[in-house]
Design an enzyme around this catalytic site. Structure first.
Site, short mmCIF file in Angstrom:
data_model
loop_
_atom_site.label_atom_id
_atom_site.label_comp_id
_atom_site.label_asym_id
_atom_site.label_seq_id
_atom_site.Cartn_x
_atom_site.Cartn_y
_atom_site.Cartn_z
N TYR A 1 71.12 40.43 11.75
CA TYR A 1 71.99 39.77 10.76
C TYR A 1 73.16 40.63 10.28
O TYR A 1 73.97 40.17 9.48
CB TYR A 1 71.17 39.30 9.56
CG TYR A 1 70.06 38.34 9.95
CD1 TYR A 1 70.35 37.10 10.51
CD2 TYR A 1 68.71 38.69 9.79
CE1 TYR A 1 69.34 36.22 10.89
CE2 TYR A 1 67.70 37.82 10.15
CZ TYR A 1 68.01 36.60 10.71
OH TYR A 1 67.02 35.73 11.08
N ASN B 1 73.07 27.07 5.74
CA ASN B 1 72.14 27.93 6.48
C ASN B 1 70.84 27.89 5.70
O ASN B 1 70.68 28.58 4.69
CB ASN B 1 72.68 29.36 6.59
CG ASN B 1 71.77 30.23 7.46
OD1 ASN B 1 70.66 29.84 7.81
ND2 ASN B 1 72.25 31.41 7.80
N HIS C 1 63.37 25.19 10.20
CA HIS C 1 62.40 24.89 11.26
C HIS C 1 61.26 23.99 10.81
O HIS C 1 60.50 23.51 11.65
CB HIS C 1 61.87 26.21 11.84
CG HIS C 1 62.96 27.19 12.16
ND1 HIS C 1 63.96 26.91 13.07
CD2 HIS C 1 63.25 28.45 11.66
CE1 HIS C 1 64.80 27.95 13.14
NE2 HIS C 1 64.40 28.88 12.29
N ASP D 1 65.35 15.42 4.38
CA ASP D 1 65.51 14.15 3.66
C ASP D 1 66.62 14.24 2.61
O ASP D 1 67.31 13.25 2.35
CB ASP D 1 64.19 13.75 2.99
CG ASP D 1 63.17 13.22 4.01
OD1 ASP D 1 63.53 13.02 5.18
OD2 ASP D 1 62.00 13.02 3.60
N HIS E 1 73.70 29.01 11.65
CA HIS E 1 72.83 30.18 11.76
C HIS E 1 73.69 31.35 12.19
O HIS E 1 74.55 31.20 13.08
CB HIS E 1 71.72 29.95 12.78
CG HIS E 1 70.88 28.77 12.43
ND1 HIS E 1 69.95 28.80 11.42
CD2 HIS E 1 70.89 27.50 12.91
CE1 HIS E 1 69.40 27.61 11.31
NE2 HIS E 1 69.96 26.80 12.19
N SER F 1 72.42 34.08 13.63
CA SER F 1 71.90 34.52 14.93
C SER F 1 71.88 33.34 15.90
O SER F 1 71.94 32.17 15.49
CB SER F 1 70.48 35.08 14.76
OG SER F 1 69.59 34.05 14.35
N ARG G 1 62.04 29.20 16.58
CA ARG G 1 63.39 29.06 16.02
C ARG G 1 64.24 28.04 16.79
O ARG G 1 65.33 27.68 16.37
CB ARG G 1 64.12 30.41 16.01
CG ARG G 1 63.47 31.41 15.08
CD ARG G 1 64.31 32.67 14.94
NE ARG G 1 63.48 33.79 14.54
CZ ARG G 1 63.14 34.07 13.28
NH1 ARG G 1 63.58 33.33 12.29
NH2 ARG G 1 62.36 35.10 13.01
C1 DQA Z 1 68.82 32.11 10.39
C2 DQA Z 1 67.84 31.91 11.56
C3 DQA Z 1 66.47 31.51 11.05
O1 DQA Z 1 65.57 31.31 12.13
C4 DQA Z 1 65.90 32.59 10.15
O2 DQA Z 1 64.67 32.19 9.62
C5 DQA Z 1 66.85 32.99 9.07
C6 DQA Z 1 68.28 33.09 9.38
C7 DQA Z 1 70.17 32.66 10.89
O3 DQA Z 1 71.12 32.64 10.10
O4 DQA Z 1 70.28 33.12 12.03
O5 DQA Z 1 66.44 33.34 7.97
O6 DQA Z 1 69.04 30.86 9.79
#
Ligand code: DQA
Length: 142
Positions: A22, A72, A78, A85, A98, A100, A109
Site C-alpha cells: 500500500y 475503497n 469481499h 445494499d 483498490h 492494490s 480478494r
Molecule cells: C484494498 C484491498 C483489500 O483486499 C484489502 O482488504 C484492503 C485494501 C486495496 O485498496 O487494495 O484493505 O481495498
C-alpha cells in the site's frame, strides 16, 4: 464536480501497514495529493473502520448532491452485503477502488460483493486509483 471519497476498514493504517503493498504515504497524505490532482473540483474525505458507519455515510451521501462517491471499502469489499445494499439504496453513482491489484493477490480478494452495484472498478494503481475513478465522472460529464 463534487466527490466523496470513502475509505473503509484498515485504510487509516495506510503508510504503516504492508508498505510493500500500500506504499509509505499516510491516508492524509494520499487525500492531500488527490485534492491537488483534482484541483478545481470539490473533494470530501471520510474514513471509518465500522461497517454500519460506512452504510450511514453512504445513505447521507445519497441526498448531499455529490456527483459521485469513490469507495475503497477495504476487506469489507469481499463480504459486506450491508455495504452492498447501502450502495444499491442510493441513486448517487459509486465507483469501487483498490490501491492494490486485488486480482494478483490471495484468491479471496478476487471476489467483490459490491462490484455488481457499482458503476465501475479501478484497482492496482495505488493512490492513482482514486484519481482515475474521479476522472471517470469528469470524462463522462464532458
Ligand atoms: C484494498 C484491498 C483489500 O483486499 C484489502 O482488504 C484492503 C485494501 C486495496 O485498496 O487494495 O484493505 O481495498
Amino acid at each position: 464536480m463534487r466527490f466523496l471519497f470513502i475509505n473503509g476498514v484498515n485504510l487509516n493504517m495506510t503508510g504503516q501497514r504492508e508498505k510493500g503493498v500500500y506504499g509509505e504515504r499516510t491516508l492524509d497524505e494520499i487525500n492531500a495529493q488527490i485534492s491537488r490532482l483534482l484541483s478545481g473540483h470539490d473533494c470530501e474525505f471520510y474514513q471509518s473502520n465500522v461497517e454500519g458507519e460506512i452504510c450511514s455515510r453512504l445513505h447521507a451521501a445519497g441526498s448531499e448532491g455529490f456527483d459521485g462517491v469513490i469507495l475503497n471499502a477495504g476487506a469489507y469489499t469481499h463480504y459486506s452485503y450491508a455495504i452492498r445494499d447501502a450502495i444499491a439504496a442510493i441513486a448517487t453513482p459509486v465507483v469501487e477502488v483498490h490501491m492494490s491489484n486485488v486480482h494478483a493477490r490471495e484468491p479471496f480478494r478476487r471476489e467483490s460483493v459490491i462490484s455488481p452495484v457499482c458503476r465501475g472498478v479501478v484497482a492496482g494503481f495505488g493512490m492513482a486509483s482514486y484519481v482515475l475513478a474521479a476522472q471517470s465522472f469528469i470524462i463522462s460529464q464532458s
